[in-house]
Enzyme design. Structure first.
Site, PDB file in Angstrom:
ATOM      1  N   ASP A   1      30.290 -59.322 -60.808  1.00  0.00           N
ATOM      2  CA  ASP A   1      31.097 -59.319 -62.114  1.00  0.00           C
ATOM      3  C   ASP A   1      32.387 -59.546 -62.006  1.00  0.00           C
ATOM      4  O   ASP A   1      33.248 -60.121 -60.517  1.00  0.00           O
ATOM      5  CB  ASP A   1      30.837 -57.773 -63.303  1.00  0.00           C
ATOM      6  CG  ASP A   1      29.537 -57.765 -63.350  1.00  0.00           C
ATOM      7  OD1 ASP A   1      28.857 -58.470 -64.055  1.00  0.00           O
ATOM      8  OD2 ASP A   1      28.922 -56.674 -63.104  1.00  0.00           O
TER       9      ASP A   1
ATOM     10  N   ASP B   1      34.296 -57.036 -56.905  1.00  0.00           N
ATOM     11  CA  ASP B   1      33.221 -56.614 -55.978  1.00  0.00           C
ATOM     12  C   ASP B   1      32.221 -56.715 -55.925  1.00  0.00           C
ATOM     13  O   ASP B   1      31.220 -56.163 -54.877  1.00  0.00           O
ATOM     14  CB  ASP B   1      33.383 -54.645 -56.692  1.00  0.00           C
ATOM     15  CG  ASP B   1      32.603 -54.861 -57.856  1.00  0.00           C
ATOM     16  OD1 ASP B   1      33.020 -55.242 -58.667  1.00  0.00           O
ATOM     17  OD2 ASP B   1      31.504 -54.229 -58.225  1.00  0.00           O
TER      18      ASP B   1
ATOM     19  N   GLU C   1      21.621 -57.507 -57.369  1.00  0.00           N
ATOM     20  CA  GLU C   1      23.250 -57.424 -56.933  1.00  0.00           C
ATOM     21  C   GLU C   1      23.387 -57.335 -56.224  1.00  0.00           C
ATOM     22  O   GLU C   1      22.813 -56.755 -55.209  1.00  0.00           O
ATOM     23  CB  GLU C   1      23.847 -56.683 -58.301  1.00  0.00           C
ATOM     24  CG  GLU C   1      25.719 -57.231 -58.768  1.00  0.00           C
ATOM     25  CD  GLU C   1      25.914 -56.063 -59.438  1.00  0.00           C
ATOM     26  OE1 GLU C   1      26.570 -56.572 -59.680  1.00  0.00           O
ATOM     27  OE2 GLU C   1      25.641 -55.344 -59.701  1.00  0.00           O
TER      28      GLU C   1
ATOM     29  N   TYR D   1      32.876 -46.608 -60.707  1.00  0.00           N
ATOM     30  CA  TYR D   1      32.909 -46.632 -59.403  1.00  0.00           C
ATOM     31  C   TYR D   1      33.523 -45.036 -59.261  1.00  0.00           C
ATOM     32  O   TYR D   1      34.402 -44.377 -59.075  1.00  0.00           O
ATOM     33  CB  TYR D   1      33.926 -47.193 -58.730  1.00  0.00           C
ATOM     34  CG  TYR D   1      33.042 -48.498 -58.151  1.00  0.00           C
ATOM     35  CD1 TYR D   1      32.250 -48.293 -57.139  1.00  0.00           C
ATOM     36  CD2 TYR D   1      33.066 -49.694 -59.365  1.00  0.00           C
ATOM     37  CE1 TYR D   1      31.480 -49.439 -56.655  1.00  0.00           C
ATOM     38  CE2 TYR D   1      32.959 -50.797 -58.734  1.00  0.00           C
ATOM     39  CZ  TYR D   1      31.593 -50.753 -57.222  1.00  0.00           C
ATOM     40  OH  TYR D   1      30.510 -51.973 -57.014  1.00  0.00           O
TER      41      TYR D   1
END
Length: 535
Positions: free
Chosen positions: A88, A85, A486, A237
């Site tokens: 990571d 995603d 990120e 999430y």
């Protein structure tokens, strides 16, 4: 992982005026042509950098190699493939599915624009990489594998995906452990993708619809939030909005993909109970789908030739809520509007704000075209009338800000322009490529030698859209500043369609004044091209 949501829904009213100096600088910068085609091409490269599994011979991002080749083995299922995603290595099903839905929506709406830019094939490859994985993950009618790996153990290590040593346990939802939000979003992704593949690969499109219908039925029958069944997802999430929005979202996509009235009946009869005609939204994201489904419903008012009177009333309620979201973007609500930075960027919250900018730009572009196609010159907001073309102009301004027309002159699309983030919070990009050094890089070695390095990343992750600046347009390009540096797949996915559309408009010189606006629409397996006029 940039998925954490701090506040579930409505942003507070906060109006900011732009200083004359900043406005003048932005105006001067915007005079130079923005290369949307280059932005589009680079954005699609990003999805290749995020691939998990065995990479194909056509792989263009050369610094990546095969990874996650034993995913699912421990549970006796093949879960090789899909996308990481963000920076990571956990494969989270909910943001992955939303990414594919947005890529598919962009390709369905702007397929001709993508083809004209020479990128339709790459967009379809990006979609199929995700849907191939979803087919694998949906092993039984009421079983969907939701996640591979877990965020807690994953964060202990800073390694290339090719070197992963962290646990790769897989988690699933099923009849006893429901996940209606995940099942609904995955159904939406597969239904939207089926529209894209209907002409070129009808067998594949049919397979996607088979899975999508089963998943929707599963999600509706076995209701529950997926993060209650897969607790490892909660800290990364978590489903703050619950599953009601995803069920409506999936039903509308299935209506578009199949033409079956049962799905529209579902969206109408459950509109109030599931919140579709009750929530007034100022954000659209991997978690909160209401604004997206409201705009999808508003578009159906035009696309559906005949609607029963009861359906028409409810669909107009959906349209009213869609208008609320658009008016909040335009700063034209009497109540709540989306905040803006002094440089004009829509601002929802500090953590990865660019995801909300990207989805807003997409919905603004889609709705601008929708209004023009309907012959609606003006949108009536509480704060006054807005010309339909102004929605596209706002979408353009947000895209331009992302691409470097902002107070500090930095492109937040990595690899675009002369100045962009070089220390992106991304493991694979921040460590020497496996192709250059096949020597194993250990868990803590990555932190010691690469994460803490003050040097630029050795690999440029083209097309990644990072979290972006703060409320004052300030940005710190440091690897440890993950709130801003990120990038996530669902940041870039909506912008694929936006860049394609803006490139087409720029080629036709149609962004100023009165112009003709070209529409590409997919319905019932037919490509319909139309020209409509905007003033």
């Amino acid at each position: 992982m940039a998925g954490i949501q701090l506040f579930p829904f409505i942003a507070s009213l906060h109006l900011i005026t732009i200083s004359p100096a900043i406005a003048a600088a932005a105006g001067a910068a915007s005079a130079a042509a923005v290369d949307y085609k280059d932005a589009l091409s680079k954005s699609l490269l990003y999805f290749e950098a995020q691939r998990s599994g065995r990479l194909p011979y056509s792989q263009r991002v050369a610094w990546r190699h095969h990874s996650g080749l034993s995913d699912g083995l421990q549970q006796g299922v093949d879960l090789v493939g899909g996308y990481y995603d963000a920076g990571d290595h956990v494969k989270f099903g909910l943001p992955m599915a939303f990414t594919v839905t947005m890529l598919s929506w962009g390709a369905a709406e702007y397929g001709e624009e993508l083809a004209g830019a020479g990128e339709l094939g790459h967009a379809m490859d990006a979609i199929k990489w995700g849907t191939d994985y979803f087919i694998k993950a949906h092993t039984e009618p009421e079983v969907l594998w939701a996640e591979v790996g877990d965020g807690d153990t994953d964060h202990y290590c800073w390694q290339r995906p090719e070197d992963m040593t962290t646990p790769r346990r897989a988690y699933r939802i099923d009849a006893e452990r429901p996940g209606s939000d995940l099942a609904g979003e995955t159904a939406a992704a597969m239904a939207a993708a089926a529209i894209v593949f209907r002409r070129s690969n009808p067998h594949y499109a049919g397979l996607l619809l088979h899975h999508a219908e089963q998943l929707f039925e599963f999600g509706d029958r076995r209701r529950g939030r997926y993060d209650g069944s897969v607790e490892t997802a909660k800290g990364y999430y978590g489903s703050v909005s619950g599953y009601k929005d995803e069920l409506l979202w999936a039903a509308l996509w299935l209506k578009k993909a199949t033409g079956k009235t049962d799905y529209l009946d579902y969206a109408v009869s459950n509109a109030a109970d599931l919140g579709g005609t009750r929530w007034e939204m100022t954000e659209f994201s991997w978690d909160v789908k209401y604004a997206g489904l409201q705009i999808l419903a508003a578009k159906m008012l035009l696309e559906e030739k005949t609607l029963p009177k009861t359906h028409l009333q409810v669909m107009k309620q959906y349209e009213s809520k869609a208008n609320y979201y658009i008016c909040s973007c335009l700063n034209k609500n009497n109540k709540t509007n989306i905040r803006r930075t002094p440089g004009g960027l829509l601002y929802t919250r500090p953590w990865n704000n660019m995801q909300y900018v990207a989805t807003a730009a997409f919905l603004l572009a889609i709705y601008s075209d929708h209004l023009a196609y309907a012959g609606v010159k003006n949108l009536r907001c509480p704060g006054g009338l807005v010309r339909a073309v102004e929605l596209m102009q706002l979408a353009k301004s947000q895209a331009d800000y992302i691409l470097g027309i902002n107070p500090i002159g930095i492109s937040y699309l990595v690899g675009f322009g002369k100045k962009y983030p070089t220390k992106v919070h991304h493991r694979g990009a921040s460590i020497v490529s496996y192709k250059e050094n096949k020597g194993f890089i250990g868990c803590t070695q990555g932190y010691d030698e690469w994460y803490s390095s003050l040097k630029q990343n050795p690999n440029v992750i083209f097309g990644a859209i990072v979290g972006g600046p703060d409320l004052n347009d300030k940005f710190l390009d440091e690897r440890g500043n993950f709130m801003q540096t990120e990038a996530c797949t669902y940041n870039t996915a909506p912008m694929v369609g936006v860049f394609a559309r803006l490139h087409w408009l720029a080629q036709k010189n149609l962004m100023k004044g009165e112009h003709h606006n070209h529409s590409y629409h997919v319905a019932g397996g037919r490509m319909i091209t139309s020209v409509r006029k905007i003033k």
